[in-house]
Design a protein around this motif. Structure first.
Motif, mmCIF file in Angstrom:
data_model
loop_
_atom_site.group_PDB
_atom_site.id
_atom_site.type_symbol
_atom_site.label_atom_id
_atom_site.label_comp_id
_atom_site.label_asym_id
_atom_site.label_seq_id
_atom_site.Cartn_x
_atom_site.Cartn_y
_atom_site.Cartn_z
ATOM 1 N N PRO A 429 0.840 -1.202 0.000
ATOM 2 C CA PRO A 429 0.000 0.000 0.000
ATOM 3 C C PRO A 429 0.877 1.255 0.000
ATOM 4 N N THR A 430 1.167 1.777 -1.152
ATOM 5 C CA THR A 430 2.168 2.838 -1.244
ATOM 6 C C THR A 430 1.729 4.127 -0.563
ATOM 7 N N ALA A 431 0.417 4.333 -0.421
ATOM 8 C CA ALA A 431 -0.041 5.540 0.263
ATOM 9 C C ALA A 431 0.343 5.536 1.732
ATOM 10 N N ASP A 432 0.627 4.345 2.269
ATOM 11 C CA ASP A 432 0.992 4.230 3.688
ATOM 12 C C ASP A 432 2.486 4.428 3.925
ATOM 13 N N ILE A 433 3.258 4.633 2.866
ATOM 14 C CA ILE A 433 4.691 4.887 3.033
ATOM 15 C C ILE A 433 4.870 6.352 3.411
ATOM 16 N N ASP A 434 5.309 6.583 4.626
ATOM 17 C CA ASP A 434 5.450 7.946 5.159
ATOM 18 C C ASP A 434 6.590 8.661 4.442
ATOM 19 N N ARG A 435 6.257 9.714 3.701
ATOM 20 C CA ARG A 435 7.270 10.434 2.940
ATOM 21 C C ARG A 435 8.215 11.248 3.820
ATOM 22 N N THR A 436 7.907 11.371 5.090
ATOM 23 C CA THR A 436 8.856 12.028 5.997
ATOM 24 C C THR A 436 9.886 11.025 6.533
ATOM 25 N N VAL A 437 9.649 9.737 6.297
ATOM 26 C CA VAL A 437 10.552 8.678 6.739
ATOM 27 C C VAL A 437 11.330 8.107 5.558
ATOM 28 N N ALA A 438 10.658 7.967 4.417
ATOM 29 C CA ALA A 438 11.255 7.375 3.228
ATOM 30 C C ALA A 438 11.300 8.399 2.099
ATOM 31 N N ALA A 439 12.185 8.178 1.151
ATOM 32 C CA ALA A 439 12.235 8.984 -0.073
ATOM 33 C C ALA A 439 11.591 8.178 -1.199
ATOM 34 N N VAL A 440 10.728 8.843 -1.980
ATOM 35 C CA VAL A 440 9.932 8.144 -2.988
ATOM 36 C C VAL A 440 9.994 8.913 -4.306
ATOM 37 N N TRP A 441 10.187 8.184 -5.397
ATOM 38 C CA TRP A 441 10.154 8.748 -6.738
ATOM 39 C C TRP A 441 9.327 7.837 -7.628
ATOM 40 N N ALA A 442 8.581 8.405 -8.569
ATOM 41 C CA ALA A 442 7.751 7.612 -9.475
ATOM 42 C C ALA A 442 7.891 8.128 -10.890
ATOM 43 N N SER A 443 7.823 7.205 -11.839
ATOM 44 C CA SER A 443 7.911 7.565 -13.250
ATOM 45 C C SER A 443 6.541 7.972 -13.780
ATOM 46 N N ALA A 444 6.505 8.466 -15.006
ATOM 47 C CA ALA A 444 5.233 8.696 -15.686
ATOM 48 C C ALA A 444 4.602 7.349 -16.022
ATOM 49 N N PRO A 445 3.257 7.296 -16.157
ATOM 50 C CA PRO A 445 2.618 6.030 -16.525
ATOM 51 C C PRO A 445 3.157 5.500 -17.854
ATOM 52 N N ALA A 446 3.364 4.197 -17.909
ATOM 53 C CA ALA A 446 3.901 3.576 -19.120
ATOM 54 C C ALA A 446 2.832 3.530 -20.203
ATOM 55 N N GLU A 447 3.199 3.907 -21.422
ATOM 56 C CA GLU A 447 2.258 3.831 -22.534
ATOM 57 C C GLU A 447 2.107 2.398 -23.026
ATOM 58 N N ASP A 448 3.170 1.656 -22.981
ATOM 59 C CA ASP A 448 3.158 0.254 -23.406
ATOM 60 C C ASP A 448 3.757 -0.601 -22.301
ATOM 61 N N THR A 449 3.703 -1.907 -22.466
ATOM 62 C CA THR A 449 4.324 -2.808 -21.496
ATOM 63 C C THR A 449 5.821 -2.539 -21.421
ATOM 64 N N THR A 450 6.311 -2.354 -20.216
ATOM 65 C CA THR A 450 7.742 -2.162 -19.992
ATOM 66 C C THR A 450 8.355 -3.509 -19.619
ATOM 67 N N ARG A 451 9.208 -4.009 -20.477
ATOM 68 C CA ARG A 451 9.782 -5.340 -20.293
ATOM 69 C C ARG A 451 11.156 -5.214 -19.646
ATOM 70 N N LEU A 452 11.183 -5.330 -18.322
ATOM 71 C CA LEU A 452 12.448 -5.286 -17.592
ATOM 72 C C LEU A 452 13.113 -6.658 -17.685
ATOM 73 N N ARG A 453 14.333 -6.685 -18.212
ATOM 74 C CA ARG A 453 15.050 -7.946 -18.376
ATOM 75 C C ARG A 453 16.525 -7.720 -18.048
ATOM 76 N N GLY A 454 16.946 -8.224 -16.908
ATOM 77 C CA GLY A 454 18.348 -8.106 -16.548
ATOM 78 C C GLY A 454 18.537 -7.526 -15.169
ATOM 79 N N THR A 455 19.599 -6.761 -14.980
ATOM 80 C CA THR A 455 19.987 -6.263 -13.665
ATOM 81 C C THR A 455 19.870 -4.742 -13.624
ATOM 82 N N PRO A 456 18.841 -4.192 -12.956
ATOM 83 C CA PRO A 456 18.761 -2.734 -12.792
ATOM 84 C C PRO A 456 19.919 -2.239 -11.943
#
Length: 560
Positions: A429-456
């Protein structure tokens, strides 16, 4: 196996991380919760007596087939230092030449019984098989050496025992193990030139990295190992090493202890002989994270194959241990049939890597590991909490130490992976992640399927007021309703920087094969507390993340 809580020193006391066996996510009593000793015992009794009463039809057929071509006996193998190891032998009576398989047991009081069904299936296919309980576990003598020199010597002694009792010439030799037995199998193969092929399921390549990932202590994993070894007899050195990991003592000594127990340390010998090795691993492995096994896999130059699956430690191969159809065990049989029996079954032409994609379970073969990633897409951490295409400097984001958040690795070691396999991964539940405790970043919504393959890969710069610091980074798949699933993560600890200095952390997140659906966003969460890991922070201290112009903070996404 009857659940039992651990009473060993260090297995339940809290350490500096605040995580213990009696609070947070408790260590399980077994790393094999799906296996039942009574059912496996009935299977073995039928092998001995021929009485199939009470067995499921499929198991009864397996017993009948094995008994028609082999003789099954229980016995003892004389291991290193004269210690007697509990064992079981499936031996063909015909005098013709045949291959053999040795199976060292996993980290469980079930011992060799874990392999009862699969060893029987191998025997029915024409192999002589010896399965044994590793020292210190079940009915075997000796003390747990954690794949040390005594375990390596035991493996060779077990092979001697099998060869001496074979009714005909031995043609080729394989070692197969799951978990603990897989590490021992690799190490025996590195030291004993008679071994011709290995199957290593849920294994490790570098034990030091499994205990100290990016210098961060895997305290939950060590507690799980202690909990599962509650009835075992740990050597004083083994107990001391585990206690030192939990107590944050003698890191160098632990790494030296782990080095000789790491197959990666012996890779030159495996490569010199071009030894064929088949690995199977889980993406969300919590005991032996995938990257350290991938390091081993990528350095091997002989025939090799890697199956990566949804789940956690030993979960993907568990149905095969129960006797049910299982692709990992099917390929283990095909691997040995090809490399030990010379059967051209096509496995050598199917590519080195087979990955199961989260969460659609598509199986994707690839010729090599590096071929999974076709290109890398870089997203920069920006000051407004976005992941952006261009770098942005001049911002800071504070992370409060000593406070846990809903962003965690899993709810429990091992068992959370079974929910993933069943199609019920943990919901964050990401809304429950306290932004004063954690740092949070989010991307724009994906237009197509994002195929993650490998080591980020993550690069971040931060300032810590203290001489030591820890953070954990999570990459999440964020749905439009605000819920998320874990894609991958990694911890990071700095032990060397001066107080109040800028620290640049360049870390690999754990490898993944994940499809992010259209309309979803990628979310990066960084916090300073996770009960799965040891924590070098001072309570209530703050880590200040930023992105200097000269060293911008970003995440590199491997795309397929």
């Amino acid at each position: 196996m009857t659940p039992a809580s651990s009473s060993r020193p260090g297995s339940s006391r809290p350490d500096s991380s605040g995580f213990s066996g009696s609070s947070g996510a408790p260590a399980p009593a077994s790393l094999y919760p799906e296996l039942d000793a009574t059912t496996l015992g009935a299977f073995v009794t039928a092998l001995e007596s021929g009485d199939l009463t009470g067995l499921a039809p499929a198991r009864a057929a397996e017993v009948a087939e094995a008994r028609s071509v082999t003789v099954f006996t229980r016995g003892k193998v004389t291991g290193a230092d004269g210690d007697r190891l509990d064992a079981a032998l499936w031996r063909h009576t015909g005098a013709g030449p045949r291959p053999v398989i040795v199976m060292p047991s996993p980290w469980t009081d079930l011992g060799w019984l874990t392999y009862a069904v699969q060893a029987t299936l191998f025997a029915a296919r024409g192999y002589d098989v010896l399965a044994y309980s590793t020292r210190g576990f079940a009915a075997s003598e000796g003390q747990v050496d954690v794949a040390g020199p005594l375990d390596v010597a035991d493996g060779s002694r077990a092979l001697d025992h099998l060869i001496e009792r074979a009714s005909g010439p031995v043609t080729k030799i394989g070692f197969l193990g799951d978990s603990y037995g897989s590490g021992i199998s690799q190490l025996v193969a590195a030291h004993d030139t008679r071994v011709d092929a290995v199957v290593a399921l849920s294994s490790w390549g570098d034990l030091g990295e499994a205990f100290y990932e990016n210098s961060t202590r895997h305290v939950a994993a060590v507690r799980a190992l202690l909990g599962a070894a509650a009835k075992a007899r740990l050597s004083p050195q083994t107990q001391s090493v585990f206690d030192n990991v939990l107590g944050n003592r003698d890191i160098l000594g632990t790494l030296q202890w782990a080095e000789i127990r790491s197959p990666f340390s012996h890779i030159k010998e495996l490569n010199r002989r071009q030894l064929p090795v088949y690995f199977a691993h889980a993406w969300h492995e919590t005991l032996f994270p995938a990257n350290q096994t991938l390091k081993m896999f990528n350095e091997l130059t002989g025939p090799k194959r890697l199956a990566l699956s949804i789940g956690d430690h030993s979960g993907p191969e568990m149905t095969g241990m129960l006797g049910l159809p299982n692709r990992i065990w099917t390929d283990a049989h095909r691997w040995f049939d090809h490399h030990l029996r010379g059967i051209d079954n096509g496995i050598a032409d199917e590519g080195q890597v087979l990955s199961e994609v989260m969460w659609n379970k598509t199986l994707e073969p690839r010729p090599t590991w590096h071929s999974l990633t076709e290109r890398v897409h870089r997203l920069h951490l920006a000051g407004g909490g976005e992941l952006t295409e261009e770098p942005e400097a001049g911002w800071t984001a504070g992370v409060l130490c000593g406070v846990d958040t809903p962003a965690t690795v899993a709810d429990a070691v091992v068992t959370s992976g079974y929910a993933e396999i069943a199609g019920r991964p943990k919901v964050y539940p990401t809304a429950d992640i306290d932004r004063t405790v954690a740092a949070v970043w989010a991307s724009a919504p994906a237009e197509d399927t994002t195929r993650l393959r490998g080591t980020p890969r993550l690069r971040v710069t931060y300032r810590a007021a203290n001489p030591s610091s820890t953070f954990v980074a999570y990459l999440l798949d964020l749905a439009p309703d605000g819920t998320a699933h874990l894609v991958t993560h990694a911890p990071y600890t700095d032990l060397d920087s001066a107080p109040d200095s800028l620290i640049s952390a360049d870390i690999d997140l754990q490898a993944t094969a994940y499809d992010v659906p259209p309309g979803h966003r990628l979310m990066l969460v960084i916090d300073a507390r996770d009960p799965f890991y040891g924590d070098a922070n001072l309570p209530r201290a703050t880590l200040s993340f930023t992105s200097p112009e000269t060293t911008p903070s970003y995440v590199d996404l491997p795309l397929g």
